[in-house]
Design a protein around this motif. Structure first.
Motif, PDB file in Angstrom:
ATOM      1  N   ILE A   1       1.380   7.774  -7.636  1.00 28.61           N
ATOM      2  CA  ILE A   1       0.905   6.599  -8.356  1.00 28.61           C
ATOM      3  C   ILE A   1       1.971   5.508  -8.472  1.00 28.61           C
ATOM      4  O   ILE A   1       1.676   4.320  -8.338  1.00 28.61           O
ATOM      5  N   ALA A   2       3.232   5.879  -8.716  1.00 33.08           N
ATOM      6  CA  ALA A   2       4.287   4.878  -8.884  1.00 33.08           C
ATOM      7  C   ALA A   2       4.473   4.058  -7.615  1.00 33.08           C
ATOM      8  O   ALA A   2       4.596   2.826  -7.663  1.00 33.08           O
TER       9      ALA A   2
ATOM     10  N   THR B   1      -5.066   6.472  -0.851  1.00 31.57           N
ATOM     11  CA  THR B   1      -3.775   6.429  -0.180  1.00 31.57           C
ATOM     12  C   THR B   1      -2.942   7.659  -0.512  1.00 31.57           C
ATOM     13  O   THR B   1      -3.044   8.238  -1.588  1.00 31.57           O
ATOM     14  N   ALA B   2      -2.130   8.052   0.455  1.00 34.35           N
ATOM     15  CA  ALA B   2      -1.175   9.152   0.324  1.00 34.35           C
ATOM     16  C   ALA B   2      -0.129   8.941   1.411  1.00 34.35           C
ATOM     17  O   ALA B   2      -0.422   8.327   2.444  1.00 34.35           O
ATOM     18  N   PRO B   3       1.090   9.427   1.227  1.00 34.69           N
ATOM     19  CA  PRO B   3       2.124   9.237   2.265  1.00 34.69           C
ATOM     20  C   PRO B   3       1.804  10.023   3.533  1.00 34.69           C
ATOM     21  O   PRO B   3       1.083  11.023   3.499  1.00 34.69           O
ATOM     22  N   ASN B   4       2.347   9.563   4.626  1.00 30.13           N
ATOM     23  CA  ASN B   4       2.074  10.193   5.924  1.00 30.13           C
ATOM     24  C   ASN B   4       2.430  11.675   5.943  1.00 30.13           C
ATOM     25  O   ASN B   4       1.758  12.472   6.607  1.00 30.13           O
ATOM     26  N   HIS B   5       3.500  12.045   5.226  1.00 33.45           N
ATOM     27  CA  HIS B   5       3.924  13.448   5.269  1.00 33.45           C
ATOM     28  C   HIS B   5       2.927  14.367   4.565  1.00 33.45           C
ATOM     29  O   HIS B   5       2.971  15.586   4.754  1.00 33.45           O
ATOM     30  N   ASP B   6       2.020  13.794   3.748  1.00 32.11           N
ATOM     31  CA  ASP B   6       0.975  14.604   3.112  1.00 32.11           C
ATOM     32  C   ASP B   6      -0.357  13.848   3.155  1.00 32.11           C
ATOM     33  O   ASP B   6      -1.059  13.750   2.160  1.00 32.11           O
TER      34      ASP B   6
ATOM     35  N   ALA C   1       3.538  -0.001  -7.154  1.00 30.04           N
ATOM     36  CA  ALA C   1       4.579  -0.953  -6.736  1.00 30.04           C
ATOM     37  C   ALA C   1       4.096  -1.810  -5.569  1.00 30.04           C
ATOM     38  O   ALA C   1       4.390  -3.012  -5.492  1.00 30.04           O
ATOM     39  N   ILE C   2       3.335  -1.207  -4.675  1.00 27.88           N
ATOM     40  CA  ILE C   2       2.809  -1.949  -3.523  1.00 27.88           C
ATOM     41  C   ILE C   2       1.654  -2.850  -3.936  1.00 27.88           C
ATOM     42  O   ILE C   2       1.532  -3.992  -3.478  1.00 27.88           O
ATOM     43  N   ALA C   3       0.795  -2.369  -4.823  1.00 29.22           N
ATOM     44  CA  ALA C   3      -0.418  -3.105  -5.190  1.00 29.22           C
ATOM     45  C   ALA C   3      -0.190  -4.182  -6.229  1.00 29.22           C
ATOM     46  O   ALA C   3      -1.012  -5.089  -6.364  1.00 29.22           O
ATOM     47  N   ALA C   4       0.919  -4.098  -6.970  1.00 27.90           N
ATOM     48  CA  ALA C   4       1.153  -5.030  -8.079  1.00 27.90           C
ATOM     49  C   ALA C   4       1.018  -6.504  -7.692  1.00 27.90           C
ATOM     50  O   ALA C   4       0.382  -7.287  -8.405  1.00 27.90           O
ATOM     51  N   PRO C   5       1.587  -6.951  -6.558  1.00 25.13           N
ATOM     52  CA  PRO C   5       1.466  -8.383  -6.217  1.00 25.13           C
ATOM     53  C   PRO C   5       0.090  -8.756  -5.647  1.00 25.13           C
ATOM     54  O   PRO C   5      -0.177  -9.930  -5.412  1.00 25.13           O
ATOM     55  N   LYS C   6      -0.747  -7.767  -5.394  1.00 19.80           N
ATOM     56  CA  LYS C   6      -2.033  -8.026  -4.748  1.00 19.80           C
ATOM     57  C   LYS C   6      -3.154  -8.099  -5.804  1.00 19.80           C
ATOM     58  O   LYS C   6      -2.982  -7.752  -6.949  1.00 19.80           O
ATOM     59  N   SER C   7      -4.320  -8.534  -5.367  1.00 16.04           N
ATOM     60  CA  SER C   7      -5.483  -8.615  -6.264  1.00 16.04           C
ATOM     61  C   SER C   7      -6.269  -7.316  -6.236  1.00 16.04           C
ATOM     62  O   SER C   7      -7.461  -7.283  -5.931  1.00 16.04           O
ATOM     63  N   VAL C   8      -5.574  -6.228  -6.494  1.00 19.50           N
ATOM     64  CA  VAL C   8      -6.216  -4.919  -6.488  1.00 19.50           C
ATOM     65  C   VAL C   8      -5.785  -4.143  -7.723  1.00 19.50           C
ATOM     66  O   VAL C   8      -4.785  -4.464  -8.361  1.00 19.50           O
ATOM     67  N   ARG C   9      -6.547  -3.137  -8.035  1.00 18.88           N
ATOM     68  CA  ARG C   9      -6.163  -2.241  -9.130  1.00 18.88           C
ATOM     69  C   ARG C   9      -5.933  -0.854  -8.553  1.00 18.88           C
ATOM     70  O   ARG C   9      -6.493  -0.492  -7.517  1.00 18.88           O
ATOM     71  N   VAL C  10      -5.118  -0.079  -9.247  1.00 15.50           N
ATOM     72  CA  VAL C  10      -4.804   1.284  -8.830  1.00 15.50           C
ATOM     73  C   VAL C  10      -5.289   2.239  -9.906  1.00 15.50           C
ATOM     74  O   VAL C  10      -4.974   2.070 -11.082  1.00 15.50           O
ATOM     75  N   ILE C  11      -6.070   3.242  -9.497  1.00  9.85           N
ATOM     76  CA  ILE C  11      -6.588   4.224 -10.441  1.00  9.85           C
ATOM     77  C   ILE C  11      -6.117   5.609 -10.023  1.00  9.85           C
ATOM     78  O   ILE C  11      -6.404   6.056  -8.910  1.00  9.85           O
TER      79      ILE C  11
END
Length: 327
Positions: free
Chosen positions: A192-193, A141-146, A197-207
């Motif tokens: 990453i921040a 993932t990355a923001p649309n502007h980049d 914040a988006i993934a925290a409530p989900k059953s996923v991990r962020v690396i």
């Protein structure tokens, strides 16, 4: 020092008395693993026994596997933890000899916290199952502007990991995660921040992944002659912007800097015709080479093309391989 006492009027031989007392001191951790036992001279002074008798007792303890005699150093309590590992037979231990010790220490810590063996097993299996499920789907993932930065990461991961990788704009990540039970989100530390914040409530991990430090390219920039025109080309607009700032911080107005995001053919052609040196990421390298080749008849001296190494550093790639169970 532990005090040993020998009863001279006892029916139990003196050597047996000393053997049992030392064995008890070791078993009760008065002498923990790795600790040096008193010398034969020290014990002789304390107990009144002949040093030969004490040496005999130490040999018996060594034969029993309780102590180790180190020539010129002394007698040490044997650490039998590693020997206990031999009860578990697995080819994994041949590849990772410290693995069982790590598992054992983690299990011991859970037991100290009050978990039963069944509960500890459930926790280990739940964590392993969750990681395996997360490994089944990898999202970059990355923001649309980049979004170009995300595409660079995605391309390199697909090539390095040899698995399908999906690119998702940060603005759409929550919606995509709502439709999946588990997964692994990979992104640059720049974002990453927001991703966490988006993934925290989900059953996923962020690396997070660490990017290449561009040390070789920075050294090149420092050495360029004053007045040199430098072209910066990348699939990522954010990378181009950061690179331009870095060049200006290093050389100020001494260099003429031209930038281009891959896909802007007008700017790319302008750079090819004007720049003395072009620095490009791997994702843009082929397109820059093609543009140079196409303009060869219109330029007197083709620019020097420097293709950077991978955007993601090797350490991050290796970490992802381990986390995704690909090693």
């Amino acid at each position: 020092m532990v005090q040993f006492h020998i009863q001279s009027d006892s029916d139990i031989p003196a050597s047996t008395q000393l053997y049992n007392q030392i064995l008890f001191a070791i078993a009760s951790r008065q002498y923990p693993p790795g600790q040096r036992l008193p010398s034969t001279r020290q014990l002789a002074m304390q107990t009144g026994l002949h040093r030969n008798t004490i040496s005999k007792v130490y040999r018996q303890l060594e034969e029993a596997g309780v102590v180790d005699a180190q020539a010129g150093s002394g007698i040490y309590v044997r650490d039998q933890t590693n020997e206990g590992n031999a009860k578990v037979k697995s080819p994994i231990l041949d590849q990772h000899p410290e693995a069982y010790t790590l598992v054992q220490s983690s299990l011991d810590e859970l037991l100290k916290q009050g978990c039963s063996l069944s509960q500890a097993r459930e926790l280990f299996l739940a964590e392993i199952d969750w990681r395996l499920r997360c490994s089944a789907q990898v999202l970059v993932t990355a923001p649309n502007h980049d979004i170009g930065a995300g595409e660079v990461i995605m391309r390199e991961l697909e090539r390095a990991l040899n698995i399908p990788v999906q690119l998702v704009p940060l603005e759409e990540l929550a919606q995509v995660l709502d439709q999946t039970r588990s997964g692994t989100v990979v992104t640059s530390r720049y974002f990453i921040a927001q991703a966490e914040a988006i993934a925290a409530p989900k059953s996923v991990r962020v690396i997070p992944i660490d990017i290449y430090d561009f040390d070789a390219e920075i050294k090149l920039i420092r050495k360029l002659a004053k007045g040199t025109c430098v072209g910066l080309v990348s699939l990522s607009s954010g990378t181009v912007g950061v690179a331009e700032v870095i060049v200006h911080s290093l050389r100020g107005d001494e260099l003429l800097v031209m930038t281009c995001q891959l896909g802007d053919s007008y700017k790319l052609n302008a750079i090819v015709r004007s720049a003395h040196t072009i620095i490009s990421d791997q994702a843009s390298c082929a397109a820059v080479k093609a543009a140079i080749s196409a303009a060869r008849n219109d330029i007197i001296r083709p620019p020097q093309l420097v293709c950077c190494e991978n955007f993601i550093i090797t350490k991050s790639i290796n970490l992802l391989k381990r986390e995704l169970g690909l090693e």
